[in-house]
Design an enzyme around this catalytic site. Sequence first.
Site, mmCIF file in Angstrom:
data_model
loop_
_atom_site.group_PDB
_atom_site.id
_atom_site.type_symbol
_atom_site.label_atom_id
_atom_site.label_comp_id
_atom_site.label_asym_id
_atom_site.label_seq_id
_atom_site.Cartn_x
_atom_site.Cartn_y
_atom_site.Cartn_z
ATOM 1 N N GLN A 1 37.805 25.046 40.382
ATOM 2 C CA GLN A 1 37.852 26.347 39.714
ATOM 3 C C GLN A 1 38.953 26.295 38.649
ATOM 4 O O GLN A 1 39.737 25.350 38.653
ATOM 5 C CB GLN A 1 38.171 27.452 40.743
ATOM 6 C CG GLN A 1 37.056 28.449 40.922
ATOM 7 C CD GLN A 1 37.363 29.566 41.884
ATOM 8 O OE1 GLN A 1 38.381 29.574 42.569
ATOM 9 N NE2 GLN A 1 36.464 30.525 41.966
ATOM 10 N N ASP A 48 31.077 33.365 37.523
ATOM 11 C CA ASP A 48 29.874 32.755 38.105
ATOM 12 C C ASP A 48 28.565 32.872 37.318
ATOM 13 O O ASP A 48 27.807 31.933 37.245
ATOM 14 C CB ASP A 48 29.632 33.330 39.502
ATOM 15 C CG ASP A 48 30.765 32.989 40.449
ATOM 16 O OD1 ASP A 48 31.851 32.591 39.973
ATOM 17 O OD2 ASP A 48 30.569 33.125 41.665
ATOM 18 N N TRP A 50 29.539 39.251 36.227
ATOM 19 C CA TRP A 50 30.246 38.753 35.033
ATOM 20 C C TRP A 50 29.433 38.976 33.756
ATOM 21 O O TRP A 50 29.582 38.259 32.779
ATOM 22 C CB TRP A 50 30.585 37.267 35.200
ATOM 23 C CG TRP A 50 31.639 37.013 36.243
ATOM 24 C CD1 TRP A 50 31.438 36.651 37.541
ATOM 25 C CD2 TRP A 50 33.066 37.106 36.094
ATOM 26 N NE1 TRP A 50 32.640 36.513 38.214
ATOM 27 C CE2 TRP A 50 33.656 36.784 37.342
ATOM 28 C CE3 TRP A 50 33.917 37.445 35.032
ATOM 29 C CZ2 TRP A 50 35.039 36.767 37.567
ATOM 30 C CZ3 TRP A 50 35.293 37.431 35.249
ATOM 31 C CH2 TRP A 50 35.834 37.103 36.488
ATOM 32 N N GLU A 87 36.304 44.890 43.173
ATOM 33 C CA GLU A 87 36.222 43.531 42.635
ATOM 34 C C GLU A 87 36.099 43.586 41.107
ATOM 35 O O GLU A 87 36.716 42.820 40.394
ATOM 36 C CB GLU A 87 34.999 42.846 43.262
ATOM 37 C CG GLU A 87 34.844 41.381 42.950
ATOM 38 C CD GLU A 87 33.572 40.804 43.593
ATOM 39 O OE1 GLU A 87 32.785 41.560 44.205
ATOM 40 O OE2 GLU A 87 33.361 39.583 43.468
HETATM 41 C C1 GLC Z 1 33.194 35.428 42.953
HETATM 42 C C2 GLC Z 1 33.896 35.256 41.605
HETATM 43 C C3 GLC Z 1 34.866 34.088 41.678
HETATM 44 C C4 GLC Z 1 35.816 34.312 42.844
HETATM 45 C C5 GLC Z 1 35.041 34.505 44.145
HETATM 46 C C6 GLC Z 1 35.918 34.899 45.300
HETATM 47 O O1 GLC Z 1 32.399 34.341 43.233
HETATM 48 O O2 GLC Z 1 32.976 35.079 40.587
HETATM 49 O O3 GLC Z 1 35.585 33.983 40.483
HETATM 50 O O4 GLC Z 1 36.682 33.232 42.961
HETATM 51 O O5 GLC Z 1 34.117 35.556 43.974
HETATM 52 O O6 GLC Z 1 36.586 36.089 45.016
#
Ligand code: GLC
Length: 437
Positions: free
Chosen positions: A107, A168, A367, A410
Amino acid sequence: MQYNNLLDRATEVLTMNDRGSYTQPAHGLYPHQWLWDSCFAAIGIRNINIARAQTELLSLLRGQWHNGMFPNIIFRSDSQYRTDRNIWRSWLNPFAPSNVTTTGITQPPVLAEAVVKIGEKLDWPERRTWYRSMWPALLAYHEWLYHERDPHKEGLTLQIHPWETGLDNTPPWINEMHMHQLPFWITAVKATHFDMVINLFRRDTHSVPIDQRFSTIEALTLFDMQRRLRRKSYEINKILDHSLLTIEDLSFNYILVRANTHLRQIAKSLHEALPKELLTSMKRTEKALEELYDDYTKQYYSRDFITHRLLKIPTVATLLPLYAGSISKERAAILVKYLEDEQMFGSAYPAPSVPINSDWFHPKLYWQGPTWVNINWLIIDGLKRYGYHEHAAALTESTLEMVAKSGFYEYFDPLNGEGAGAANFSWTAALVIDLLS
Ligand code: GLC
């Protein structure tokens, strides 16, 4: 504006998600340890409990692969998560650690940022000890990034799955996926509408409305891509030989530039010399990033690793060169204009993950439109370093206001500030604490 109780409420969220040595992103939906989530958590926690913030980062070390990679997830060992571990099977790769199970991808490298941010809170002897404890792992990670992910020594690192960007379902990746990666069986699922049935088995849509997540076809394609990586045991040479989707991602590489700056600073404090080859690669990156700029649209984009075609779909990654700090003042000024522009990123609660005037924009879809607090934190940091203090203050204010009125979600609707996705989300809480401080 006064934010009564915001600090206390944020602390409560972090306590709720505290799993002893690390912070899970959110109960239920994200029960494991994620790489950049832990870094953002540590950046916030350092303001209230420095030892706990250090533990957060130290706990990432157990997942580091012997080749230097930090995986994006370290899985919990409870039997209920056997399926998650089995999907990845990190044990197929000889470099994977033997005492924990992880994914086989990484990441964005915000680890160096988190290490330095914790360092800022320590006096010199403590900081030195702290840097020493993280140094070998950090150096090995940056060496791995170049050695494995910049095979042609171009200065840009390549990513092998959209999950590596942390954004993502960001449009440039999803678009490439639709164009080049749909296997026949997913096309069949699409044609027969069997995805409606598969929807019923998705874990993410149990806790979050389906129109705030990616479509089932996209989810299936992402898993199919993951399976193909697994079949290659996550070995980069095999992956490149089979021309799986590889992109030099804009946000990842700009975050790397900033991380490199921090790495240099840590090395200097420790009187450590960075290996020559690494230094050469790091210098190459700053130059190479300018190749991602398109003169006609005056924006930076991600690039296809194989063909070098720019993937010209604007997203919030457009603004992240501000965070890197390596671009000229003139180019930074152009990006600030985009942030002000109401048709682009200047919504009521900026910064939307896709500009408002994009065909991709959807205010609550993961996203592809919503505002995320971690991205705002990065932009705010960049704005300050380029001297845009008023812009930084305004973005801080709108971010805090959005969370104060809606809760620690989130992500957020950039038009009205409504929360979406998982509730009680850790990095939202952690970074609010940091912004308040
Ligand atoms: C989602 C987000 C990612 C993050 C994960 C855990 O997959 O897109 O960026 O790390 O959640 O929060």
